[in-house]
Design a protein around this motif. Structure first.
Motif, PDB file in Angstrom:
ATOM      1  N   VAL A   1       0.839  -1.202   0.000  1.00 43.08           N
ATOM      2  CA  VAL A   1       0.000   0.000   0.000  1.00 43.08           C
ATOM      3  C   VAL A   1       0.873   1.251   0.000  1.00 43.08           C
ATOM      4  O   VAL A   1       1.878   1.321   0.712  1.00 43.08           O
ATOM      5  N   LEU A   2       0.497   2.241  -0.813  1.00 40.85           N
ATOM      6  CA  LEU A   2       1.241   3.502  -0.827  1.00 40.85           C
ATOM      7  C   LEU A   2       1.111   4.186   0.517  1.00 40.85           C
ATOM      8  O   LEU A   2       0.002   4.297   1.074  1.00 40.85           O
ATOM      9  N   ASN A   3       2.226   4.680   1.042  1.00 44.42           N
ATOM     10  CA  ASN A   3       2.250   5.302   2.361  1.00 44.42           C
ATOM     11  C   ASN A   3       3.361   6.348   2.387  1.00 44.42           C
ATOM     12  O   ASN A   3       4.489   6.053   2.022  1.00 44.42           O
ATOM     13  N   ARG A   4       3.051   7.565   2.763  1.00 54.58           N
ATOM     14  CA  ARG A   4       3.966   8.712   2.835  1.00 54.58           C
ATOM     15  C   ARG A   4       3.957   9.491   1.522  1.00 54.58           C
ATOM     16  O   ARG A   4       2.984   9.471   0.781  1.00 54.58           O
ATOM     17  N   THR A   5       5.051  10.177   1.205  1.00 54.58           N
ATOM     18  CA  THR A   5       5.088  11.127   0.098  1.00 54.58           C
ATOM     19  C   THR A   5       5.737  10.511  -1.141  1.00 54.58           C
ATOM     20  O   THR A   5       6.817   9.919  -1.061  1.00 54.58           O
ATOM     21  N   TYR A   6       5.068  10.699  -2.304  1.00 54.14           N
ATOM     22  CA  TYR A   6       5.546  10.116  -3.568  1.00 54.14           C
ATOM     23  C   TYR A   6       5.695  11.205  -4.632  1.00 54.14           C
ATOM     24  O   TYR A   6       4.857  12.108  -4.748  1.00 54.14           O
ATOM     25  N   TRP A   7       6.772  11.074  -5.399  1.00 53.35           N
ATOM     26  CA  TRP A   7       6.978  11.970  -6.529  1.00 53.35           C
ATOM     27  C   TRP A   7       6.055  11.582  -7.686  1.00 53.35           C
ATOM     28  O   TRP A   7       5.775  10.412  -7.909  1.00 53.35           O
ATOM     29  N   ASP A   8       5.626  12.596  -8.470  1.00 51.56           N
ATOM     30  CA  ASP A   8       5.054  12.308  -9.785  1.00 51.56           C
ATOM     31  C   ASP A   8       5.845  13.081 -10.826  1.00 51.56           C
ATOM     32  O   ASP A   8       6.810  13.783 -10.501  1.00 51.56           O
ATOM     33  N   SER A   9       5.470  12.967 -12.078  1.00 47.93           N
ATOM     34  CA  SER A   9       6.270  13.552 -13.158  1.00 47.93           C
ATOM     35  C   SER A   9       5.799  14.941 -13.560  1.00 47.93           C
ATOM     36  O   SER A   9       6.296  15.499 -14.533  1.00 47.93           O
TER      37      SER A   9
END
Length: 581
Positions: free
Chosen positions: A533-541
């Motif tokens: 599961v995604l958790n915390r901060t993620y970069w996008d483009s």
């Protein structure tokens, strides 16, 4: 498109169908029409809860009436009579179903601007179904949309002037089409919807019509006040949200959201009337003619060993328990696709039979057979196929969106071999390089922003709706390669992941755009074996300009947990790649 002039809150229009010539103006003409068997529709007001002014039709409103595949246009007069220039329907003793809806229009209905009474009620979509079994048939119209209302109750830390200038918006679909009583959303559910605001001591009440559906893990309310922006996202991790069911927008329902804002954040409470919009509830026996209907295509009913349970003449008798279709599946990837609002489950018997069950139904349903059946949450395999079971030696991701996004096109993936877009896949886990799972967005001083940037002119302040992560990623990698001593670590994780070659029939892995990354919240709160599961901060483009780039912040359940949308390009955050297939 004719608009209704409405001053009354409404639940449903009670219309009576009687026999007579469409152009009847007196009893003699009516008797003559009855002998010929023509059907005259007349709309009579039974309660002060109708979608008309002062219990009377304004006159000129258009209603579509459908029997089988035939649609006729009716116009309502101020006295409630309905006339048509088409050949009128007739009654010959044979039972048949009729469907009525209003407004009757082929144009898109704009939901973004509901700031006036006229614009607000232009988004109120009515529908009714009935069975013609005698000379008198009664329509009970219900509302296809959800009536959303907000009240800003508390505003600690803000001045009266800031409250007066505050802007509260709902977030959802920005436009729909409406045909045969079915609402079809256009675009994505991330559009700001301006509300019709009530007058009072403070600017703190407003409402809008919204498309029913699931909004769990999706932004729903935005509050802009005193230079601060707060976003409310319903979460199944929040016990209060679950108890109030704040993340599910229901048709024919008035849902009221009470807002409290302070420098610490935004809190939301909700109440809803499932049957009445003005506490003038109509009893269940008064709306028996307004059951939802399942339109089952011939390619479904012709399946081997076909059997259906829970329907009577295509009408859904119990919208909570729903209905089921069982048949013998002869294709490994076959299944039943549907349009409408319902929960769908698929079970497979040991004898090769497949049962699709549709429950918690909130609209009419349209069912068709597909040889490329898939669901959100299905596994995607390294050979380019997909299915419901996890394969230890072949699973590479999870399908998070089915079908082509309206802003995407196969031509965006030139050179990859992708010819048709079936859906989108998210990798099973975050990217890792050696011992690190945190990456800079940019490392170096070269500027990457330019007029050729794919999202240039379509992005600003986090407001973007484009599914172009592949184009963004390719642009960033090529731009960095042409620059001196500058790298794009987050985007370049895709190069490493694609190192052994692209999966057949796909785009290959890439860094999602801001909209694509936000849409990964569709998997929030789902139990999916071996999916991280995604958790915390993620970069996008996506990005506007140095020194910041875009991010999405997720909570432990995979839902979006913060309205923040950018970080410094030299900060380190996680990366989750996606692909198009």
């Amino acid at each position: 498109m004719r608009l209704f002039n409405i001053q009354k809150y409404c639940l449903g229009l009670m219309a009576v169908v009687s026999l007579g010539a469409v152009s009847c103006t007196n009893e003699a003409e009516l008797d003559s029409a009855q002998e010929r068997g023509d059907v005259v529709f007349s709309a009579q007001v039974d309660k002060v809860v109708t979608r008309i002014t002062d219990n009377k039709w304004d006159g000129g409103e258009l209603v579509g009436v459908k029997a089988g595949e035939t649609v006729k246009t009716y116009k309502v007069t101020a006295t409630g009579k309905m006339s048509t220039e088409d050949e009128p329907y007739t009654w010959d003793g044979t039972s048949y179903d009729v469907l009525a809806w209003s407004p009757l229009t082929t144009e898109q209905i704009n939901l973004k601007d509901q700031t006036t009474t006229e614009k607000f009620f232009a988004c109120d979509l009515l529908v009714s179904s009935a069975k013609v079994e005698s000379k008198n048939v009664r329509f009970a119209f219900t509302h296809r949309m959800t009536r959303m209302w907000w009240e800003l109750q508390k505003f600690e830390g803000y001045t009266e002037s800031q409250v007066n200038e505050a802007r509260i918006s709902f977030i959802g679909y920005g436009a729909v089409t409406y045909a045969a009583g079915e609402v079809t959303p256009i675009g994505d559910a991330g559009q700001l919807i301006s509300t019709r605001n009530s007058k009072g001591e403070y600017y703190r009440n407003g409402e809008a019509m919204m498309v029913p559906g699931e909004m769990w893990g999706k932004p729903l309310i935005q509050v802009e006040i005193g230079g601060d922006t707060y976003i409310y996202t319903p979460s199944k991790d929040n016990q209060n949200d679950v108890a109030k069911n704040t993340g599910k927008l229901l048709p024919n329902t008035w849902q009221r959201y009470y807002l409290s804002v302070s420098k610490k954040g935004l809190t939301v409470e909700m109440e809803a009337d499932e049957v009445g919009w003005d506490n003038n509830n109509i009893s269940g026996d008064e709306i028996t003619d307004a059951m939802f209907k399942a339109a089952i295509s011939d390619d479904v009913s012709a399946l081997p060993n076909y059997k259906v349970e829970g329907l009577e003449a295509d009408f859904i008798t119990d919208k909570v328990r729903g209905f089921s279709i069982t048949y013998k599946e002869e294709k490994a990837s076959g299944g039943i696709a549907y349009e409408g609002l319902a929960d769908r489950t698929r079970t497979v018997g040991s004898d090769g039979t497949v049962t699709f069950t549709f429950s918690n139904i909130c609209s009419d349903l349209k069912l068709t057979y597909t040889e490329e059946y898939m669901e959100i949450g299905y596994y995607f395999y390294k050979d380019g196929t997909y299915g419901a079971k996890y394969k230890a030696d072949g699973t590479v991701g999870v399908i998070y969106k089915v079908g082509k996004h309206e802003t995407d096109d196969a031509s965006n993936y030139e050179g990859t071999g992708l010819k048709t877009i079936h859906g989108y896949v998210v990798a099973l886990a975050d990217e890792v390089d050696g011992e690190t799972q945190f990456f800079k967005w940019k490392d170096g001083s070269a500027g990457l922003y330019g007029a050729e940037f794919p999202e240039n002119g379509h992005i600003g302040d986090g407001k973007t709706s484009l599914y172009i992560g592949y184009s963004n990623t390719r642009y960033l990698i090529e731009k960095a390669a042409a620059a001196e001593a500058t790298a794009v670590p987050a985007a370049s994780t895709s190069t490493r992941k694609n190192g052994s070659g692209l999966i057949s029939g796909t785009s290959g892995w890439y860094l999602p755009s801001h909209t694509q990354l936000k849409d990964l919240a569709t998997l929030a709160n789902k139990t999916i074996e071996n999916y991280q599961v995604l958790n915390r901060t993620y970069w996008d483009s996506s990005f506007d300009s140095d020194p910041n780039a875009y991010v999405v912040i997720f909570g432990e359940n995979g839902a979006i947990s913060s309205p923040d949308f950018y970080k410094s390009v030299d900060s380190t955050n996680k990366v989750r790649l996606i692909l198009t297939f």
